[in-house]
Motif scaffolding. Structure first.
Motif, PDB file in Angstrom:
ATOM      1  N   UNK C 302      18.625  95.098 -53.265  1.00  0.00           N
ATOM      2  CA  UNK C 302      17.218  95.328 -52.918  1.00  0.00           C
ATOM      3  C   UNK C 302      16.481  94.008 -52.737  1.00  0.00           C
ATOM      4  N   UNK C 307      14.153  95.113 -45.603  1.00  0.00           N
ATOM      5  CA  UNK C 307      13.721  96.473 -45.280  1.00  0.00           C
ATOM      6  C   UNK C 307      14.681  97.464 -45.944  1.00  0.00           C
ATOM      7  N   UNK C 308      14.127  98.526 -46.516  1.00  0.00           N
ATOM      8  CA  UNK C 308      14.974  99.563 -47.118  1.00  0.00           C
ATOM      9  C   UNK C 308      14.523 100.902 -46.581  1.00  0.00           C
ATOM     10  N   UNK C 309      15.462 101.685 -46.034  1.00  0.00           N
ATOM     11  CA  UNK C 309      15.113 102.990 -45.472  1.00  0.00           C
ATOM     12  C   UNK C 309      15.975 104.063 -46.117  1.00  0.00           C
ATOM     13  N   UNK C 310      15.339 105.114 -46.634  1.00  0.00           N
ATOM     14  CA  UNK C 310      16.087 106.253 -47.173  1.00  0.00           C
ATOM     15  C   UNK C 310      16.401 107.180 -46.008  1.00  0.00           C
ATOM     16  N   UNK C 311      17.566 106.992 -45.367  1.00  0.00           N
ATOM     17  CA  UNK C 311      17.861 107.734 -44.131  1.00  0.00           C
ATOM     18  C   UNK C 311      18.086 109.205 -44.389  1.00  0.00           C
ATOM     19  N   UNK C 316      20.966 105.176 -48.226  1.00  0.00           N
ATOM     20  CA  UNK C 316      19.897 104.189 -48.093  1.00  0.00           C
ATOM     21  C   UNK C 316      20.393 103.057 -47.230  1.00  0.00           C
ATOM     22  N   UNK C 317      19.593 102.665 -46.268  1.00  0.00           N
ATOM     23  CA  UNK C 317      19.996 101.569 -45.378  1.00  0.00           C
ATOM     24  C   UNK C 317      19.138 100.341 -45.682  1.00  0.00           C
ATOM     25  N   UNK C 319      18.265  96.456 -44.639  1.00  0.00           N
ATOM     26  CA  UNK C 319      18.399  95.419 -43.626  1.00  0.00           C
ATOM     27  C   UNK C 319      18.166  94.081 -44.307  1.00  0.00           C
TER      28      UNK C 319
ATOM     29  N   UNK D   1      12.971  96.317 -52.457  1.00  0.00           N
ATOM     30  CA  UNK D   1      12.295  97.596 -52.241  1.00  0.00           C
ATOM     31  C   UNK D   1      13.315  98.720 -52.400  1.00  0.00           C
ATOM     32  N   UNK D   2      12.859  99.885 -52.745  1.00  0.00           N
ATOM     33  CA  UNK D   2      13.800 100.988 -52.946  1.00  0.00           C
ATOM     34  C   UNK D   2      13.353 102.221 -52.214  1.00  0.00           C
ATOM     35  N   UNK D   3      14.270 103.139 -52.104  1.00  0.00           N
ATOM     36  CA  UNK D   3      13.988 104.370 -51.370  1.00  0.00           C
ATOM     37  C   UNK D   3      12.868 105.174 -52.029  1.00  0.00           C
ATOM     38  N   UNK D   6       9.192 104.745 -50.941  1.00  0.00           N
ATOM     39  CA  UNK D   6       8.712 105.170 -49.630  1.00  0.00           C
ATOM     40  C   UNK D   6       7.575 106.169 -49.778  1.00  0.00           C
ATOM     41  N   UNK D  17      13.865 108.358 -38.897  1.00  0.00           N
ATOM     42  CA  UNK D  17      14.759 107.891 -39.966  1.00  0.00           C
ATOM     43  C   UNK D  17      16.125 108.566 -39.862  1.00  0.00           C
ATOM     44  N   UNK D  18      16.120 109.867 -39.657  1.00  0.00           N
ATOM     45  CA  UNK D  18      17.384 110.597 -39.629  1.00  0.00           C
ATOM     46  C   UNK D  18      18.205 110.233 -38.396  1.00  0.00           C
ATOM     47  N   UNK D  21      20.805 106.613 -38.574  1.00  0.00           N
ATOM     48  CA  UNK D  21      22.197 106.555 -39.010  1.00  0.00           C
ATOM     49  C   UNK D  21      23.145 106.892 -37.850  1.00  0.00           C
TER      50      UNK D  21
END
Lengths: 395, 395, 395, 395
Positions: C302, C307-311, C316-317, C319, D1-3, D6, D17-18, D21
């Motif tokens: 982290x 950048x953190x994305x909960x896809x 979690x992706x 960058x 940062x974490x999911x 968000x 977001x979806x 991936x």
């Protein structure tokens, strides 16, 4: 130039040629050759050896020579390859063994090795050590290695408390179990089955008796090639492993009724007894993968047969009284040895490297080791495993 | 009784013994034997045959005899097994062939078969048919089968429009592709590799050139046994199959740099050329699984070598100018035939059953079939596949 | 009738329904239910239990009830399934646990269980036993079982010499290692990987860190499905096994450079450290299969991300600063539990049968067992293995 | 940062977001995006699309946009993912579809797409084309693609000779058969089985009905994971392949008596009929892997049941009159879609790349193509296969 232009070879030349291939692939021995050349551990030491005389053991001898040793060698009755022995003679090893030697000649050979008053022994079945102890004379042996479990047991039982020097039992190493039994014996037994029978592997019903490391190796290999594999194994924990590995765990009754090819790998006698032979299906094929030929009751098979035909080098066909036909592969001897090329070179490399490293340890530190039979020192196991992983990863 | 008690056998006795094992496992031929016994399709008919004379073809001859045929047989130069020929003579087949026959003697044998004025021909490479057409004389042939693709091509090209009777080309059957190439040749090539080299299969890097049915069979077998398998295949659709089957699809460059064992299975010449030999790694092992020995440029390998050693029956070791060593298995001939036991009996059974059923069809309905080369009738393919599935499910 | 006709269920009804499926497949518990019904071992005894409250443990409780026990149950904070708890209440089990309980509430629940003055304990992490010992009051506990290795260690270390009754540590059983780790965790981790990512398994490069039984299970499963699998394992003997199983044994350097999907299964912290995160390739996918979430340094991941994305639920992706993208599955928690359905029912059956048989042994023979932590009695291991083999062979 | 930091996402944000991936792993579409950006093939052209609206198709739309197209999109009733639709709207695609649309709304959507007077169509089930032809008005469509075999059949049968422009049927490509059916559907069906049932895969008895590419994919995957797999297949040539692949080829009778889990993959109705339901063993698990839910007679299953319980989202348990219990997975719908995540992203990538390349071909060369349904041009198949092999080899 081509192979067909080669002139006829002398026995020693033939022995050298046949040793070449093994030499190329005994990579751990090759590493030790370089180490021994740089720092010879055996300068001034004589090593007395009793071991099957064939290309792979010839390479071990050459590595010990490189380490400064004088090497005196004998073999086992009936297995000595005379051309390899001739080739070894040329390199300076003293060899006392011929293929045609009988038990009496073998004992004489053992004594001639001991006459050289060796400092170290590499033994096979504890023959050298037992003869040495019988002689009760003075000797200068400081340590020995023993190749086989049988020899290890002899040392721990009959000869217990009588051996005044350390004896490292090579076959007890966990490495050998993993690499030689499961991955060495297993697939070469299947290869020898294909060689002897010329039969299709997939879609046949096999049963493997025993799910120790040899049985597991055979069963996994047959399944990987498309076979339907049943396993008979009395130990429920091993049986559970077999079931989870995708084998049909079954009992003797079912196995006899529903299989075509039978592999014994229990290490125990009396697996396929006379009573069970009487219930085999027509067309049954019997093969043994255990060390001794006692798992299939061959005498009983011959007794029940009204006709026996040696169909080829590796296949005997017995016709029983009621007309059922049963084939026996390799005369019930361990199939991959008697009917194939034996264990893969690399698995031999592992065992021979354990031998060479253990001999070096004895030469250097025998005073630090207790007397009597003992396992391979753990650091040697680790070092040999590490070297083997490196070599396997190099391919 | 035991095998070692057997008295020395005559050639015919030896031939009978060696045929026994094949006989037990040629199950489809055995079914046809029963059918032919009940309703003989060949009563009064003479069948002229040209086919390798070995145990499995001997069983085919005995089945045709059972169907009422008079059988006249010749073999191919160099492959005739004299003991099997002697055994066949005893059963009433007229055999004109000896192992030591050369091309001239072979042609003479072909002519002697045709002198019996056969009604049906079972041909191999279209030798019988071509000789028959050259003679231009009257003959009473009503139909023929042809074993090989090579013979089929000869019939469709040079002999096109000249054959006045139907010729069923056995090797075109889709069944043979599935059963013989992928599941027959593939695993027996791997077995012959193990036999020739005594090397460990897992954790080695292999490359298979060509992902047709033979290449796929080899690659899947090596992977199932723990190998790391790369595939070089120019057709992207086949390459996609290889990738999805778990193979590393790679290019020639990478394959040469990162592999140890090289199998050719493209069916085309010039796969391992002189230029590529020059880039092989030290220790490379070359094996050919294609029908012809042209995939590896053996002449060029010999030319680049400063030393060639025949290490054993199946392994030649070449030392190149720069010291790299390259091993060639089975002299570059198709490995499972030249260095092993050939295809499994059951895959031969499939082909021979297609032969026997096609000959019956020709005997009964040749007038309904067009003249010239043609595939195996679809109903025969289905019937043979169905019988084979039944037999495989019986085990 | 169809599922869509069902009326809306109460929580207890939903709990019962969800327990049904487990019940059908917990075959060993079903056998014990019949045995306990015939000869109730727990008549007049109270069993205090601390265990995750979900369908499979609910079935265990019902079997203990059948054995005559009074059952008092609490769960672990956060994992209690309230509908299953409600269903259990209806069957007579006293349940003190709700999903939303925090650590304080959990301790209170533990105490309420102990207030019932149980004769036997089934513990999880040694929470019940530690609380009992703290209280120092009189109690009538005659024996306990402990589910986890963590609890076992606590009993053998901090609580050593303080436990006056025998505690059988279930997780030490060799059966669990074989069946749960290799064949339970391994394949379900791969399944959860497929579920979370929707990616193709064959022709991808994976690395598995650690070749213990969990790592081996994952690696074999990936390879069986067509993956290219590397293994990083410092122990050379395990590494040798991996190589012989067909894995590429590699070092950390190579693994980071040449892989795409990374599974940690070492049981140790700090496998994928910040320094290693910095060398991951673009597109790397990280998954943990070890018990604790410490193998991947998530805090560091982290920190390094811009950048953190909960896809999606399980992906979690991140960058990283330089643009590389790294995906983390299931937040670094044990993948098959946090992102899948957990171990297969049958592997739970094995563990719960060990629990039930061990509790019976304690009820019947606690006086014959020494005080303190001890392994499952060997005869129970054998009996459970035997029963499991029988059930697996029934399918 | 974490999911977990968000903020709550809007539907369009969730859709974006979806899609991320999928976007990362749709590598062939990504290549085409670059090509289209460099040389836009669709400048000035409008493309009307009917396709399931989900992340992977969203990426296709964005690639077409990049190629200069105006994109008008509708979905299929019930499958539209509203968040993805919202996200697409934001990128400039005109979308007419909502999840809750019924058949009437769907037809209206189809008409609205056509009102934009597209030049190219991407059709699904031939809905757009059929509606266009009904209208009989002038239009400017120069070519179309059709995703499904069903749509292809409709074009070749009912609409035969009525379509004045070329229609490339994507699903006829041999690539899709190889990659999607065997390697896409097969393993994801097994994954969905594990997900729905939480059962152990090895040592179970499975039967697969049908050994086409889907059936083969399922059977090989189950066998690779340790299952005992029987196959019921009426075509003897396919059955022979199954036998050689290591499956037990069996008949319906045996299959019903000796199996536990039943997968239908025949593509035909009436595999598990009422009469056969009556002979299923207690504990049978039924799953369908064929496109339609007609292979298992679900109505009959409900009729024969005295009790039906929806145990979980994907498992219905039916108790038959005589007490036997039968579980139905995913309501008999195609298991990997209804009870799993569908085909792997890469197999979708293959199909969508065939779509995009075919649309480009139509834009550039529609005049060179004949009118009516036709297969994907061979050079496009080769180019897509080549690209996929490159991408798979990159991992």
């Amino acid at each position: 130039m081509g192979r067909d232009e080669s002139p006829t070879n002398s026995p020693a030349q033939a022995g050298h040629l046949r040793t070449r291939w093994a030499e190329l692939h005994l990579r751990l021995l090759d590493r030790l050759r370089l180490e021994f050349r740089a720092t010879p551990p055996f300068t001034g030491l004589t090593i007395g050896i009793c071991l099957h005389i064939e290309p792979k053991t010839a390479v071990l001898c050459s590595v010990l020579l490189e380490g400064g040793a004088e090497v005196i060698l004998t073999g086992s009755p009936g297995t000595t390859q005379d051309d390899v022995a001739a080739a070894l003679q040329e390199t300076g090893v003293k060899v006392f063994s011929r293929k045609r030697d009988d038990a009496t000649a073998h004992l004489k050979n053992i004594r001639r090795v001991l006459e050289f008053d060796p400092h170290l022994l590499l033994d096979n079945g504890a023959d050298l050590i037992a003869t040495l102890l019988e002689a009760r004379g003075t000797h200068r042996v400081v340590g020995a290695t023993e190749e086989t479990t049988t020899g290890g047991n002899r040392l721990r039982e009959q000869l217990r408390d009588r051996v005044p020097f350390p004896v490292i039992v090579i076959n007890d190493s966990p490495l050998k179990l993993i690499m030689e039994n499961e991955h060495g014996v297993g697939p070469t037994v299947v290869e020898a089955f294909m060689r002897a029978t010329n039969l299709l592997v997939p879609s046949r019903r096999y049963v493997v008796f025993g799910y120790g490391s040899v049985g597991r190796g055979i069963a996994r290999c047959l399944r990987a090639l498309g076979g339907h594999v049943s396993v008979v194994e009395p130990d429920p924990i091993r049986a559970l492993e077999a079931a989870l590995d995708g084998m049909l765990v079954t009992d003797m009754e079912d196995a006899l009724a529903n299989s075509e090819v039978f592999f014994t790998a229990t290490g125990r006698p009396g697996v396929i007894t006379g009573e069970r032979i009487a219930r085999l299906p027509d067309g049954a094929v019997l093969a043994n993968a255990g060390h001794f030929s006692w798992e299939i009751d061959i005498a009983e098979l011959k007794r029940q047969a009204k006709k026996a035909e040696a169909l080829s080098a590796g296949v005997d066909l017995f016709t029983l009284q009621d007309g059922r036909r049963v084939a026996l592969l390799a005369g019930g001897e361990m199939l991959n040895l008697a009917g194939g090329g034996g264990n893969p070179i690399e698995t031999m490399d592992l065992g021979l490297a354990l031998q060479a490293q253990s001999l070096r340890r004895l030469a250097e530190s025998h005073k630090l080791l207790p007397a009597g039979a003992q396992p391979v020192p753990h650091d040697i196991n680790l070092s040999v495993a590490r070297a083997m992983v490196e070599e396997l990863s190099r391919h």
